[in-house]
Write an enzyme that holds these catalytic residues in place. Structure first.
Site, PDB file in Angstrom:
ATOM      1  N   GLU A 113       0.808  -1.228   0.000  1.00 20.26           N
ATOM      2  CA  GLU A 113       0.000   0.000   0.000  1.00 20.26           C
ATOM      3  C   GLU A 113       0.839   1.275   0.000  1.00 20.26           C
ATOM      4  O   GLU A 113       0.402   2.310  -0.498  1.00 20.26           O
ATOM      5  CB  GLU A 113      -0.953   0.004   1.193  1.00 20.26           C
ATOM      6  CG  GLU A 113      -2.044  -1.060   1.136  1.00 20.26           C
ATOM      7  CD  GLU A 113      -1.572  -2.421   1.626  1.00 20.26           C
ATOM      8  OE1 GLU A 113      -0.411  -2.536   2.078  1.00 20.26           O
ATOM      9  OE2 GLU A 113      -2.369  -3.383   1.548  1.00 20.26           O
TER      10      GLU A 113
ATOM     11  N   PHE B 149      -6.363  -0.640   5.493  1.00 20.98           N
ATOM     12  CA  PHE B 149      -4.940  -0.601   5.123  1.00 20.98           C
ATOM     13  C   PHE B 149      -4.576   0.741   4.479  1.00 20.98           C
ATOM     14  O   PHE B 149      -3.543   1.325   4.773  1.00 20.98           O
ATOM     15  CB  PHE B 149      -4.596  -1.751   4.177  1.00 20.98           C
ATOM     16  CG  PHE B 149      -5.057  -3.093   4.672  1.00 20.98           C
ATOM     17  CD1 PHE B 149      -4.754  -3.497   5.969  1.00 20.98           C
ATOM     18  CD2 PHE B 149      -5.807  -3.931   3.869  1.00 20.98           C
ATOM     19  CE1 PHE B 149      -5.189  -4.731   6.444  1.00 20.98           C
ATOM     20  CE2 PHE B 149      -6.246  -5.167   4.337  1.00 20.98           C
ATOM     21  CZ  PHE B 149      -5.938  -5.568   5.627  1.00 20.98           C
TER      22      PHE B 149
ATOM     23  N   ARG C 278     -18.941  -2.341   2.062  1.00 22.18           N
ATOM     24  CA  ARG C 278     -18.733  -3.628   1.422  1.00 22.18           C
ATOM     25  C   ARG C 278     -20.075  -4.327   1.141  1.00 22.18           C
ATOM     26  O   ARG C 278     -20.297  -4.857   0.074  1.00 22.18           O
ATOM     27  CB  ARG C 278     -17.893  -4.514   2.346  1.00 22.18           C
ATOM     28  CG  ARG C 278     -17.731  -5.931   1.862  1.00 22.18           C
ATOM     29  CD  ARG C 278     -16.793  -6.732   2.755  1.00 22.18           C
ATOM     30  NE  ARG C 278     -16.579  -8.059   2.202  1.00 22.18           N
ATOM     31  CZ  ARG C 278     -15.740  -8.315   1.207  1.00 22.18           C
ATOM     32  NH1 ARG C 278     -15.054  -7.345   0.663  1.00 22.18           N
ATOM     33  NH2 ARG C 278     -15.603  -9.533   0.749  1.00 22.18           N
TER      34      ARG C 278
END
Ligand SMILES: [Mg+2]
Lengths: 282, 321
Positions: free
Chosen positions: B57, B82, B166
């Protein structure tokens, strides 16, 4: 692009660096001095840039990942006319755009740095962008050896090889020192060239104070993979009492030391002027 | 309106594909997160505008900033947990400070990875992103608003962090509704007793709660605070003047998120009773997103109960004055 007397130019740049740091009372002198020939080779012998049009889209890009060595970078940019040379006197003064790490407010600077280990990632993104945009621009990133312990450097190394970024050249100013002492005592880097080869890079080892070797390596033909120029240098190069002394990483000379340093650099400038050797770009 | 359910990440990826087909500068970048972002169709249709960076990342975010040098508009798509933590320094230096035109898309935010535990919960992202100058923060409440947000930020020049979910969420807005104006809270229910300020996927619960409250005789104003930064200070201050108390609702830590932002405004300009409904400052238990939200009172029943108490207290305090 131009042909200049490299040694004389490097001595001029070092004098500017010394003046900036002495007058500001702060700065990172060791790593600026070790990178003088590298910066001169890039900006006078390799890169396509236009000081009158700093954002020319087809320019080559340079990122100073070791952003604390900003003095040598500002000195070169001022010498080339990206901004007035007198402005170097404002280095680190309140409100100046010449802050102690690279900053895009300064014409010719591509990216803000200061936190180590970011530059190669940014450069690999630029190189990938150049490929996707079908641009002929090349991207150069100068890293210090101390910053190679940052994990993001190796994330970028992996990605650059994965995308076969042969328009990307990374240079390591391998002066062997960082703020706490020898790099190999702080955290072992060797065998460094092998590590880069294992990551899929083409590696060229040069003397980082030799213009012929530097310019040849920086202008080398593309080989279908990213290119690492491992430049062996001396930290503090050019000023006898600063050379190879870890504590001069960000030392500031006293008046007496300043005068001695200035005299040493003057002597180098005069000697180089007599020789008249030129860097010729391709 | 019949309730429709759609995941915001899916609305995002479909919108991005549509926009990218007409704008070759748009690139989507992932960290082995192509499937979880739902970018498979995008990657297949536009391989030249898609970049996989692997599970890295930090490099992902810095590289995106580099791509902007050649005119690209990178959409960096990675799990919010993240993206907002592992690469926060790259966000600070290479995106916000360097003012590069990067769009940071944090998916599966909040507790949408419920059962996967604290490592996968993103409950600090508002707090850390808010403290970074030159970075806008947006949390759409449903698929329709996500589509609108995606269109607006693609055209906007500058760094933005968008927080998406999500799981399918019920639609607050009917398709085609003009529901996103940069930095302007949307009033979803009218009322002058108390104000519920909600953001993200719990907005729908706030709307449902307001309906339940109305049956009890409590008229709750509901504001959809989709833009966390810059915050709509005007709407907050108006609520403080016109209603008796403010209740903020968010799928984020109780520290430094929407509630913190609202408290900063109220405390300095218009003190007013405030209750912050959010996830407690503790290691969260395991469970589905809806179980966790219910556990922390962030569903319609929990909001209704909390607001009822706050409204009673506010009315009592006013009576004593
Ligand atoms: Mg070093």
């Amino acid at each position: 692009m131009c042909a200049v007397n490299g040694s004389r130019k490097a001595a001029e740049i070092r004098k500017l660096v010394l003046d900036m740091i002495f007058h500001a009372g702060s700065g990172h002198i060791g790593g600026s001095l070790s990178a003088a020939e590298i910066l001169v080779s890039l900006y006078y012998g390799t890169m396509r840039v236009d000081p009158t049009n700093p954002t020319w889209p087809e320019r080559d890009r340079f990122i100073l990942s070791k952003g604390h060595s900003v003095e040598v970078y500002y000195a070169v940019l001022a010498d080339l006319g990206f901004f007035p040379r007198e402005e170097l006197d404002t280095f680190c003064q309140f409100g100046s755009r010449l802050i102690g790490h690279t900053n895009t407010k300064v014409p010719g600077v591509e990216h803000n740095t200061g936190s180590l280990g970011h530059g190669l990632s940014v450069g690999m993104g630029m190189a990938l962008g150049a490929k996707r945009a079908h641009s002929l621009s090349r991207v150069f990133v100068l890293m210090g050896d101390g910053e190679l312990t940052e994990g993001s450097v190796w994330e970028a190394a992996m990605a650059a090889a994965h995308y076969k970024l042969d328009n990307l050249t990374a240079i390591i100013d391998r002066n062997g020192l960082q703020i706490s002492g020898p790099t190999e005592n702080v955290m072992q880097l060797e065998p460094l060239a092998d590590k880069w080869r294992a990551f899929g890079w083409h590696v060229t080892e040069v003397s980082g104070h030799d213009f012929d070797e530097l310019v040849a390596a920086l202008n080398a033909e593309k080989l279908g993979k990213p290119h690492l120029v491992l430049a062996k240098t001396t930290k503090g190069k050019g000023i006898s009492f600063i050379e190879n002394q870890a504590h001069w990483h960000h030392g500031v000379p006293s008046e007496e030391q300043y005068l001695q340093a200035k005299a040493e650099l003057e002597a180098q400038w005069e000697e180089a002027s007599g020789v008249g050797a030129g860097i010729r770009s391709n | 309106m019949e309730q429709a359910y759609e995941a915001t990440r899916r609305a995002f990826s479909q919108t991005l594909l549509r926009l990218a087909k007409n704008n070759r500068h748009i690139v989507a970048m992932t960290s082995d997160s192509r499937g979880s972002v739902t970018l498979n169709a995008y990657a297949e249709e536009l391989p030249e505008q898609y970049i996989e960076m692997g599970i890295a990342e930090q490099n992902l975010v810095s590289a995106a900033s580099g791509l902007t040098s050649f005119g690209f508009v990178p959409f960096v798509c990675s799990p919010a947990c993240f993206l907002s933590m592992r690469s926060i320094e790259q966000v600070k230096v290479d995106v916000a400070y360097s003012a590069t035109n990067v769009k940071l898309i944090g998916i599966s935010a909040g507790v949408s990875y419920g059962a996967l535990g604290m490592s996968h919960h993103s409950l600090q992202d508002f707090a850390v992103m808010r403290a970074i100058p030159n970075l806008a923060i947006i949390a759409p409440c449903d698929a329709v608003q996500t589509e609108a947000v995606t269109e607006v930020i693609a055209a906007f020049q500058g760094p933005v962090y968008v927080r998406l979910g999500r799981n399918p969420v019920s639609q607050v807005y009917a398709p085609g509704t003009d529901c996103f104006q940069w930095g302007k809270a949307v009033e979803l229910a009218v009322g002058n007793d108390v104000t519920i300020i909600a953001t993200g996927e719990v907005v729908q619960a706030a709307v449902t709660a307001a309906k339940q409250l109305r049956q009890q005789g409590i008229k709750a104003r509901v504001l959809n605070m989709h833009t966390i930064k810059p915050l709509d200070n005007e709407a907050v201050l108006r609520a403080a003047r016109e209603t008796r108390a403010i209740i903020t609702v968010e799928e984020h830590s109780v520290m430094g998120g929407l509630g913190g932002a609202v408290a900063e405004v109220l405390g300095q300009h218009q003190p007013c009773p405030l209750r912050i409904m959010a996830i407690a400052d503790e290691v969260t238990p395991s469970g589905s997103q809806s179980e966790l939200l219910a556990h922390y009172g962030l569903d319609a029943a929990g909001i209704t109960a909390c607001v009822t108490g706050v409204a009673r207290e506010a009315a009592r305090d006013r009576a004593f004055k």
